[in-house]
Write an enzyme that holds these catalytic residues in place. Structure first.
Site, short mmCIF file in Angstrom:
data_model
loop_
_atom_site.label_atom_id
_atom_site.label_comp_id
_atom_site.label_asym_id
_atom_site.label_seq_id
_atom_site.Cartn_x
_atom_site.Cartn_y
_atom_site.Cartn_z
N HIS A 1 0.77 -1.38 0.14
CA HIS A 1 -0.16 0.07 -0.06
C HIS A 1 0.86 1.03 -0.05
O HIS A 1 2.09 1.01 0.22
CB HIS A 1 -0.86 0.11 1.10
CG HIS A 1 -0.14 -0.20 2.55
ND1 HIS A 1 0.66 0.93 3.13
CD2 HIS A 1 -0.15 -1.15 3.44
CE1 HIS A 1 0.96 0.43 4.27
NE2 HIS A 1 0.44 -0.70 4.37
P1 TYD Z 1 -1.77 -2.80 7.73
O1 TYD Z 1 -1.19 -1.53 7.67
O2 TYD Z 1 -2.39 -3.18 6.20
O3 TYD Z 1 -0.21 -3.88 7.78
P2 TYD Z 1 1.05 -4.07 6.88
O4 TYD Z 1 1.25 -2.78 6.22
O5 TYD Z 1 1.95 -4.24 7.91
O6 TYD Z 1 0.82 -5.24 6.21
O7 TYD Z 1 -2.64 -3.12 8.83
C1 TYD Z 1 -3.07 -4.26 9.12
C2 TYD Z 1 -4.23 -4.09 9.91
O8 TYD Z 1 -3.97 -3.49 11.47
C3 TYD Z 1 -5.25 -3.28 9.33
O9 TYD Z 1 -6.46 -3.80 9.65
C4 TYD Z 1 -5.05 -1.89 10.06
C5 TYD Z 1 -4.70 -2.27 11.46
N1 TYD Z 1 -3.75 -1.36 11.98
C6 TYD Z 1 -4.41 -0.56 13.11
O10 TYD Z 1 -5.39 -0.89 13.54
N2 TYD Z 1 -3.46 0.30 13.58
C7 TYD Z 1 -2.01 0.65 13.28
O11 TYD Z 1 -1.42 1.25 13.68
C8 TYD Z 1 -1.85 -0.13 11.80
C9 TYD Z 1 -0.56 0.07 11.33
C10 TYD Z 1 -2.55 -0.98 11.51
#
Ligand code: TYD
Length: 137
Positions: A54
């Site tokens: 992303h």
């Molecule tokens: P995501 O940012 O997609 O993870 P990565 O980039 O590490 O693959 O986040 C995964 C899930 O966690 C998504 O449902 C959002 C949640 N999340 C939070 O609730 N708080 C946070 O600070 C972060 C980074 C993610």
């Protein structure tokens, strides 16, 4: 602001080293090109996992391998660059408008992230097409 991959860089963090071990630290305004308001971390990452996939509209981040190693791939829509993070005293600064993915996590690795803002799903660009449309607009 014209964000691109050339603004992303490895930041060397201070290290205080003595016989008891190493200590590193990060202070707002002194070590980063942004102020942080959130710290989150990835751990217990199964082998073969891909994270990220992303981009962000406004968020600045610093990614640190607190333990172990992993790869970070960056793409600004024109240029791409990959980094191996494997040192707790180096952080990868990622500015907004950069598509990122993380992979090749070593066993027991810890991915620590300082972020400029609180979690906000509306700041995410979750598909590569949305990312390209956003940066062209
Ligand atoms: P995501 O940012 O997609 O993870 P990565 O980039 O590490 O693959 O986040 C995964 C899930 O966690 C998504 O449902 C959002 C949640 N999340 C939070 O609730 N708080 C946070 O600070 C972060 C980074 C993610």
């Amino acid at each position: 602001m014209n964000y691109n991959i050339d603004k992303c860089k490895i930041i060397n963090l201070p290290v205080i080293s003595d016989a008891r071990g190493n200590l590193s630290f990060i202070e707002n305004e002194n070590h980063l090109p942004f102020s942080f308001s959130r710290f989150y971390y990835l751990y217990d990452i199964p082998g073969g996992s891909d994270r990220g996939g992303h981009a962000h509209k406004d968020l600045h981040q610093l990614i640190i391998a607190g333990s172990g190693s992993f790869h970070v791939h960056l793409d600004d829509g024109s240029k791409s660059r990959s980094f191996i993070l494997n040192s707790p005293n180096k952080g990868l600064y990622i500015c907004p408008h950069i598509w990122r993915s993380l992979d090749s996590f070593s066993s027991g690795s810890l991915c620590m992230v300082l972020a400029s803002d609180k979690y906000d799903e509306s700041d995410y660009l979750r598909t590569y097409d949305d990312f390209l449309t956003f940066i062209k607009s």
